[in-house]
Design an enzyme around this catalytic site. Sequence first.
Site, PDB file in Angstrom:
ATOM      1  N   LYS A 273      78.705  42.310  55.958  1.00  0.00           N
ATOM      2  CA  LYS A 273      79.867  42.390  56.808  1.00  0.00           C
ATOM      3  C   LYS A 273      79.125  42.647  58.917  1.00  0.00           C
ATOM      4  CE  LYS A 273      84.339  43.927  56.441  1.00  0.00           C
ATOM      5  NZ  LYS A 273      84.983  42.502  55.943  1.00  0.00           N
TER       6      LYS A 273
ATOM      7  N   THR B  35      82.529  42.735  50.495  1.00  0.00           N
ATOM      8  CA  THR B  35      82.323  43.207  52.147  1.00  0.00           C
ATOM      9  C   THR B  35      82.831  44.213  52.320  1.00  0.00           C
ATOM     10  OG1 THR B  35      84.035  42.181  53.315  1.00  0.00           O
ATOM     11  CG2 THR B  35      81.442  40.971  52.630  1.00  0.00           C
ATOM     12  N   ASP B  36      83.857  44.478  52.010  1.00  0.00           N
ATOM     13  CA  ASP B  36      84.556  45.747  52.828  1.00  0.00           C
ATOM     14  C   ASP B  36      84.499  46.459  52.205  1.00  0.00           C
ATOM     15  OD1 ASP B  36      87.450  46.926  53.965  1.00  0.00           O
ATOM     16  OD2 ASP B  36      87.219  47.488  51.775  1.00  0.00           O
TER      17      ASP B  36
ATOM     18  N   ARG C 269      60.784  33.792  96.921  1.00  0.00           N
ATOM     19  CA  ARG C 269      61.419  33.287  96.133  1.00  0.00           C
ATOM     20  C   ARG C 269      63.157  34.665  95.806  1.00  0.00           C
ATOM     21  NH1 ARG C 269      60.292  30.010  90.236  1.00  0.00           N
ATOM     22  NH2 ARG C 269      59.285  31.868  89.663  1.00  0.00           N
TER      23      ARG C 269
ATOM     24  N   VAL D  12      57.234  32.724  85.907  1.00  0.00           N
ATOM     25  CA  VAL D  12      57.668  33.736  85.273  1.00  0.00           C
ATOM     26  C   VAL D  12      57.184  34.169  83.483  1.00  0.00           C
ATOM     27  CG1 VAL D  12      60.004  33.882  83.674  1.00  0.00           C
ATOM     28  CG2 VAL D  12      60.643  33.370  85.611  1.00  0.00           C
ATOM     29  N   GLN D  13      56.797  32.907  83.842  1.00  0.00           N
ATOM     30  CA  GLN D  13      55.396  33.220  82.617  1.00  0.00           C
ATOM     31  C   GLN D  13      54.723  33.950  82.683  1.00  0.00           C
ATOM     32  OE1 GLN D  13      56.832  29.667  83.298  1.00  0.00           O
ATOM     33  NE2 GLN D  13      56.830  28.513  82.122  1.00  0.00           N
TER      34      GLN D  13
ATOM     35  N   ASN E 143      66.607  31.745  83.473  1.00  0.00           N
ATOM     36  CA  ASN E 143      65.679  32.128  85.332  1.00  0.00           C
ATOM     37  C   ASN E 143      67.212  31.986  85.906  1.00  0.00           C
ATOM     38  OD1 ASN E 143      64.570  32.905  87.911  1.00  0.00           O
ATOM     39  ND2 ASN E 143      63.193  30.672  87.435  1.00  0.00           N
TER      40      ASN E 143
ATOM     41  N   HIS F  47      69.089  31.379  88.954  1.00  0.00           N
ATOM     42  CA  HIS F  47      69.066  30.701  89.960  1.00  0.00           C
ATOM     43  C   HIS F  47      70.084  31.455  91.601  1.00  0.00           C
ATOM     44  CE1 HIS F  47      66.023  28.609  88.123  1.00  0.00           C
ATOM     45  NE2 HIS F  47      66.826  28.226  87.644  1.00  0.00           N
TER      46      HIS F  47
END
Length: 295
Positions: free
Chosen positions: A11, A58-59, A176, A227-228, A254, A256
């Site tokens: 579920k 699943t109920d 930036r 970022v790395q 990222n 922009h």
Amino acid sequence: MPALASARYGKDNVRVYKVQKDEATGVQTVTEMTVCVLLEGAIETSYTEADNSVVVATDSIKNTIYVKAKEHPVNPPELYASFLGQHFVDRYAHISVANIKVTVHRWTRMVIDGVPHQHSFFRDGEEKRTVEARVTREGIALKSGISGLTVLKSTGSAFHGFVRDEFTTLTETWDRILSTDVDSTWQWKLFSNLAAVQDGVERFDAAWEAARNITMKTFANDESASVQNTMYKMCEQILEAVPETEVIGYSLPNKHYFEVDLSWHKGLKNTGKDAEVYAPQSGPNGLIICEVSRS
């Protein structure tokens, strides 16, 4: 001949809200979650022979999610996910794995006239706390995380020295805007059983606080070369701060923000050091992903 290679079912998108009431003080605490349960085990015949005798409906799984939320604490979510998964492997002999995912939605207590309100809350962002549990009779594997934490800094980020060839149009920059939606996870060492999860359960909230604080502090203070590199520094620090973790992961889009050239209007300068007005981009965007483990 065809053969069933793998199967799981359950579920998804079960929404759960629990309120804890302190009768002595009148203070109430709320938790809202979305829960997914997927079961594995000796269920092949339900696929290959239409044999529903091996299917826990699943109920029924949905009902169990609510019952266990009543019977057990839902905080920290790592503990609730472990209780829930353990139930299914204990109760049903033919079920060998319970995969649990819990997403906790953010409700922050209101402060009215400088005083925390007893029972009123607001949603101050789409940040979520996440837990994935894989519960078997051999142990409990837990992965905690943060998702949807949107951050931005208006300077303190650069990107230069990258590969340049006939496909390159991007200019190098030493200043930036940097913005991303943080998706971070930390994989815990395997817990041998439910009692091991319960013993020292405060570790989970402490790790979440540490990971969140490290993420924001590093994002804000790091003079980011990429970022790395920034995300690697975050991983290093979380591994050090939370020694019971094995693998730290980040997935950072990222997002922009492009300068708008306004020179066409009366010679307005709005590029380079004169840039003040930008156009946020919805896509395409960079996507930077890494996992850092203990060597």
